[in-house]
Enzyme design. Structure first.
Site, mmCIF file in Angstrom:
data_model
loop_
_atom_site.group_PDB
_atom_site.id
_atom_site.type_symbol
_atom_site.label_atom_id
_atom_site.label_comp_id
_atom_site.label_asym_id
_atom_site.label_seq_id
_atom_site.Cartn_x
_atom_site.Cartn_y
_atom_site.Cartn_z
ATOM 1 C CB SER A 141 -51.851 18.098 -52.143
ATOM 2 O OG SER A 141 -51.656 18.164 -53.535
ATOM 3 C CE1 TYR A 154 -53.707 13.077 -53.016
ATOM 4 C CE2 TYR A 154 -53.514 15.139 -54.217
ATOM 5 C CZ TYR A 154 -52.997 14.219 -53.327
ATOM 6 O OH TYR A 154 -51.767 14.449 -52.738
HETATM 7 N N1 LIG Z 1 -45.954 12.621 -54.024
HETATM 8 C C1 LIG Z 1 -46.574 13.738 -54.338
HETATM 9 O O1 LIG Z 1 -46.486 14.219 -55.481
HETATM 10 C C2 LIG Z 1 -47.387 14.492 -53.309
HETATM 11 C C3 LIG Z 1 -47.718 15.828 -53.582
HETATM 12 C C4 LIG Z 1 -48.487 16.523 -52.638
HETATM 13 C C5 LIG Z 1 -48.891 15.903 -51.475
HETATM 14 N N2 LIG Z 1 -48.559 14.595 -51.253
HETATM 15 C C6 LIG Z 1 -49.055 13.972 -50.034
HETATM 16 O O2 LIG Z 1 -47.952 13.564 -49.250
HETATM 17 C C7 LIG Z 1 -48.335 12.460 -48.430
HETATM 18 C C8 LIG Z 1 -47.292 11.368 -48.560
HETATM 19 O O3 LIG Z 1 -47.255 10.960 -49.912
HETATM 20 P P1 LIG Z 1 -45.977 10.251 -50.585
HETATM 21 O O4 LIG Z 1 -45.666 11.008 -51.809
HETATM 22 O O5 LIG Z 1 -44.924 10.002 -49.597
HETATM 23 O O6 LIG Z 1 -46.698 8.912 -51.054
HETATM 24 P P2 LIG Z 1 -46.334 7.386 -50.739
HETATM 25 O O7 LIG Z 1 -47.350 6.598 -51.486
HETATM 26 O O8 LIG Z 1 -44.891 7.154 -51.006
HETATM 27 O O9 LIG Z 1 -46.588 7.273 -49.171
HETATM 28 C C9 LIG Z 1 -47.873 7.237 -48.596
HETATM 29 C C10 LIG Z 1 -47.824 6.288 -47.421
HETATM 30 O O10 LIG Z 1 -49.112 6.299 -46.768
HETATM 31 C C11 LIG Z 1 -49.396 4.969 -46.392
HETATM 32 N N3 LIG Z 1 -50.851 4.766 -46.258
HETATM 33 C C12 LIG Z 1 -51.788 4.799 -47.251
HETATM 34 N N4 LIG Z 1 -52.989 4.488 -46.750
HETATM 35 C C13 LIG Z 1 -52.810 4.268 -45.418
HETATM 36 C C14 LIG Z 1 -53.683 3.887 -44.364
HETATM 37 N N5 LIG Z 1 -54.993 3.671 -44.585
HETATM 38 N N6 LIG Z 1 -53.171 3.759 -43.123
HETATM 39 C C15 LIG Z 1 -51.855 3.949 -42.889
HETATM 40 N N7 LIG Z 1 -50.971 4.298 -43.847
HETATM 41 C C16 LIG Z 1 -51.448 4.447 -45.101
HETATM 42 C C17 LIG Z 1 -48.869 4.116 -47.541
HETATM 43 O O11 LIG Z 1 -48.708 2.763 -47.152
HETATM 44 C C18 LIG Z 1 -47.557 4.829 -47.859
HETATM 45 O O12 LIG Z 1 -46.455 4.303 -47.169
HETATM 46 C C19 LIG Z 1 -49.739 12.061 -48.884
HETATM 47 O O13 LIG Z 1 -50.701 12.592 -48.002
HETATM 48 C C20 LIG Z 1 -49.849 12.703 -50.240
HETATM 49 O O14 LIG Z 1 -51.181 12.959 -50.620
HETATM 50 C C21 LIG Z 1 -47.801 13.883 -52.130
#
Ligand SMILES: NC(=O)c1ccc[n+]([C@@H]2O[C@H](COP(=O)([O-])OP(=O)(O)OC[C@H]3O[C@@H](n4cnc5c(N)ncnc54)[C@H](O)[C@@H]3O)[C@@H](O)[C@H]2O)c1
Length: 257
Positions: A141, A154
């Site tokens: 991130s 985070y």
């Molecule tokens: N959305 C944003 O703004 C953003 C920005 C930077 C980085 N990210 C990173 O991108 C990645 C994906 O995020 P996203 O935006 O798609 O969020 P999201 O919440 O849509 O997806 C995250 C997924 O991870 C799964 N998950 C959570 N805990 C888990 C566990 N213990 N075991 C298995 N699966 C698990 C959830 O069920 C979910 O489907 C994450 O690592 C997040 O930190 C997101």
């Protein structure tokens, strides 16, 4: 577009916004998919909505070592190998300034975002070392590069992802394994909805507008934009890229050193 025909791609957090967009992009490029998330129904709904016709759907909690070992074993049993791994599952946790933050929340966030990523590397790299090839994309991130008030847990977890990525790249280099990290700013998925609620519980629209205004391009990324970067970095077109991280942030990183 790259050619992922006959390539096997394993993605965690695949029912979520970035995970399923990434799965869709790999599927369009011919990949065979193994998709991991906490809940089978969520995975089924996500693949149906994305129009993905064929994928191995695996339920696992990435914080549990035996479940990580099993999702890796199940993938190899079905497809015989893992060419690319997208280490993507993550949570944002509850926000509070450090003086009010709880150790419980810190441990929950570190458990998923650091232990989960570490265990994924541990078991997938064993397979890739035997194969003498593989590419890994760790989803960090911009919080892995910057501080952010209220987001210490985070931010600490995502800095750790960058550290794990660098180390995996060094340990994998002799075996034809590349490891790369991506650092998105806000992406329009349910995670940003959660972050908006955390930031301003009664004014989520205002929170969204404030977050978007902090990006020079004045918007969140689409999940498909992150997927395009991930699939490129996983592909043979990125054959000399390893150990590094890539900002994908609408210019936000240009506002800091
Ligand atoms: N959305 C944003 O703004 C953003 C920005 C930077 C980085 N990210 C990173 O991108 C990645 C994906 O995020 P996203 O935006 O798609 O969020 P999201 O919440 O849509 O997806 C995250 C997924 O991870 C799964 N998950 C959570 N805990 C888990 C566990 N213990 N075991 C298995 N699966 C698990 C959830 O069920 C979910 O489907 C994450 O690592 C997040 O930190 C997101």
């Amino acid at each position: 577009m790259s050619d992922f025909s006959n390539k096997v791609v394993l993605i965690t957090g695949a029912a979520g916004g970035i995970g399923i967009a990434t799965a869709k992009s790999f599927a369009e490029q011919g990949a065979k998919l193994a998709l991991v998330d906490l809940n089978k129904e969520d995975l089924e709904k996500a693949v149906t909505k994305a129009g993905i016709s064929d994928a191995l759907l695996l339920t696992a909690d990435v914080t549990k070592e035996e479940e990580v070992k099993k999702y890796v074993d199940d993938t190899v049993e079905k497809y015989g190998k893992i060419d690319s791994f997208v280490n993507n599952a993550g949570i944002n946790g509850d926000f509070a300034n450090i003086v009010d933050q709880t150790v419980t929340n810190l441990k929950n966030v570190l458990d998923v975002n650091v232990v989960g990523v570490f265990l994924g590397l541990k078991y997938v790299m064993k397979v890739m070392i035997d194969q003498k090839q593989g590419s890994i994309v760790n989803v960090a991130s911009n919080g892995g590069l910057l501080g952010a008030p209220g987001m210490s847990t985070y931010v600490a977890s995502k800095h750790a992802v960058i550290a794990l990525n660098k180390t995996a790249a060094l340990e994998g280099a002799d075996f034809g394994i590349r490891s790369v990290a991506v650092c998105p700013s806000g992406v329009d998925t349910q995670m940003m909805r959660s972050i908006e609620r955390n930031a301003m519980p009664d004014k989520v629209d205002e929170a969204k507008a404030t977050f978007e205004a902090s990006v020079p391009m004045n918007r969140y990324a689409e999940a498909s934009e992150i997927a395009d970067l991930i699939t490129f970095l996983a592909s043979e077109k990125a054959s000399f890229i390893s150990g590094s991280y890539y900002r994908i942030d609408g210019g936000q990183g240009a506002t800091s050193v």
